[in-house]
Each structure stands twice: as C-alpha cells, then as structure tokens.
Design an enzyme around this catalytic site. Structure first.
Site, PDB file in Angstrom:
ATOM      1  N   HIS A  20      -0.309  16.564  13.613  1.00 16.67           N
ATOM      2  CA  HIS A  20      -1.646  16.506  13.008  1.00 16.67           C
ATOM      3  C   HIS A  20      -1.609  16.823  11.507  1.00 16.67           C
ATOM      4  CE1 HIS A  20      -5.560  15.601  14.398  1.00 16.67           C
ATOM      5  NE2 HIS A  20      -6.041  16.798  14.586  1.00 16.67           N
ATOM      6  N   TYR A  64      -9.467  23.905   8.552  1.00 16.04           N
ATOM      7  CA  TYR A  64      -9.043  23.339   9.831  1.00 16.04           C
ATOM      8  C   TYR A  64      -9.609  21.930   9.950  1.00 16.04           C
ATOM      9  CZ  TYR A  64      -7.007  27.782  10.979  1.00 16.04           C
ATOM     10  OH  TYR A  64      -6.235  28.911  10.940  1.00 16.04           O
ATOM     11  N   ASN A 112     -11.258  13.448  14.264  1.00 19.44           N
ATOM     12  CA  ASN A 112     -12.298  14.406  13.901  1.00 19.44           C
ATOM     13  C   ASN A 112     -12.295  14.813  12.432  1.00 19.44           C
ATOM     14  OD1 ASN A 112     -13.490  14.480  16.441  1.00 19.44           O
ATOM     15  ND2 ASN A 112     -12.085  16.063  17.158  1.00 19.44           N
TER      16      ASN A 112
END
Length: 193
Positions: A20, A64, A112
């Site tokens: 990620h 994040y 996201n």
C-alpha cells in the site's frame, strides 16, 4: 508552485515496505535520483511531509491512507492552490506487479486514498500513476486489507526499484507536459519481465 505530486501511503516504520506504500516509495526514489543535481528543500506541515524541487512540490500525507485528501487544504494554504497541476501516485490491486498505468483522469477504482483526494478536490480530472501490486492476490477472497498491508518479499523489493525508476521517468514526462508520451511509452508493459 508549478506542480503538486502526491504519493499515497501510510506513515510509520511498520508500513514502509508494504504494498500500500508504493506511492511513498516512488517519492522517496524520485528524491534519491534527483538529489545529486538539484536543490531539494524539505518542508513539513501539520499533517504532511514534503520536499520541493524546482518549484514542484512532492507530498506524502501523514494522515493514513483513508484520510489522504485531508492534507490538501493545509498544502494549498502553505504553497498556494494548483488547480490543474496535480499528479497522484498510488498502488493498484487491479494491475499486476511490474505494471504501471498512467491516466489523465478517472474514478477512484475502489482505492480509499484516491477516494479521499477526489472528495476534497471535488473532481476526478487530474492525472495519476497507478503502480501494480497484484502478485497472486485472488479478487473476491476477502483478504484485500491483509494483502495490501503485507510487506513486499525480498525478491519483489529487488524488482521494485526497477519499477520505481520507470515511475520516476514517467513523473518527469508528466511534469514536462508530456502525459500522452508517458501513456504511450509505459502503459501496457510489464517492467519486470
């Protein structure tokens, strides 16, 4: 500011070499490549880290992944607003490891971090570089979060630098207004074959 380049990832040592985090890794690699010939100025903000090369700002959100877009008001306040010159770099589970895909615009594709950027910008009309991370992941297995947060193997890390070097080349093309050339040159090819 001429261009704003945003690499997506998660802050902290535990995430550094996870799948990620290839957006962060791409910005780190770009800085490494450029540091011998360019003045690089480091700038931190409330919720981001960045560096500047030739008036181009390279930003890593420290919020994040799912809240990546929340840095944008702070970045624009610090550096000024760039409406048309934003490039986002992130991982893509729909692309095989070794592939990158450059697009001028598009949906969030279920990512996201990108969804958060789009919600703050209010548009999908910005270029992006998607870096393939799928090496054996079965879609529909229900293991997506576990997979994207898993570290690259040593073998994958060896190939990853080759991939990131190509991403850095693509960044230069796009910053120089040659996105069509970048798409023609890099889309649809597997870098590690």
């Amino acid at each position: 500011m001429k261009n704003l380049v945003i690499g997506l990832g998660n802050p902290g040592p535990r995430y550094v070499y996870t799948k990620h985090n290839v957006g962060f890794l791409a910005l780190d690699r770009y800085e490494d490549i450029k540091k011998n010939n360019n003045d690089i100025k480091k700038v931190s903000g409330k919720n981001f880290e960045s560096y500047i090369i030739e008036n181009n700002v390279f930003v890593k959100p420290m919020t994040y992944m799912n809240l990546s877009g929340e840095i944008l008001p702070f970045v624009f306040k610090k550096f000024g607003y760039v409406e048309d010159n934003i490039l986002v770099i992130y991982d893509d589970i729909w692309l095989n490891f070794g592939e990158i895909r450059i697009r001028k615009n598009g949906s969030d594709g279920g990512h996201n971090g990108l969804k958060s950027i789009i919600s703050i910008l209010g548009t999908t009309e910005f270029p992006r570089i998607r870096i393939g991370i799928n090496k054996g992941y079965r879609h529909g297995s229900g293991e997506l979060a576990k997979y994207v947060l898993s570290p690259f193997t040593q073998e994958e890390i060896n190939s990853l630098f080759k991939i990131l070097d190509v991403v850095c080349e693509a960044i230069d093309y796009i910053l120089n207004g040659k996105i069509e050339e970048a798409m023609n040159r890099f889309n649809g090819k597997n870098i590690v074959d």
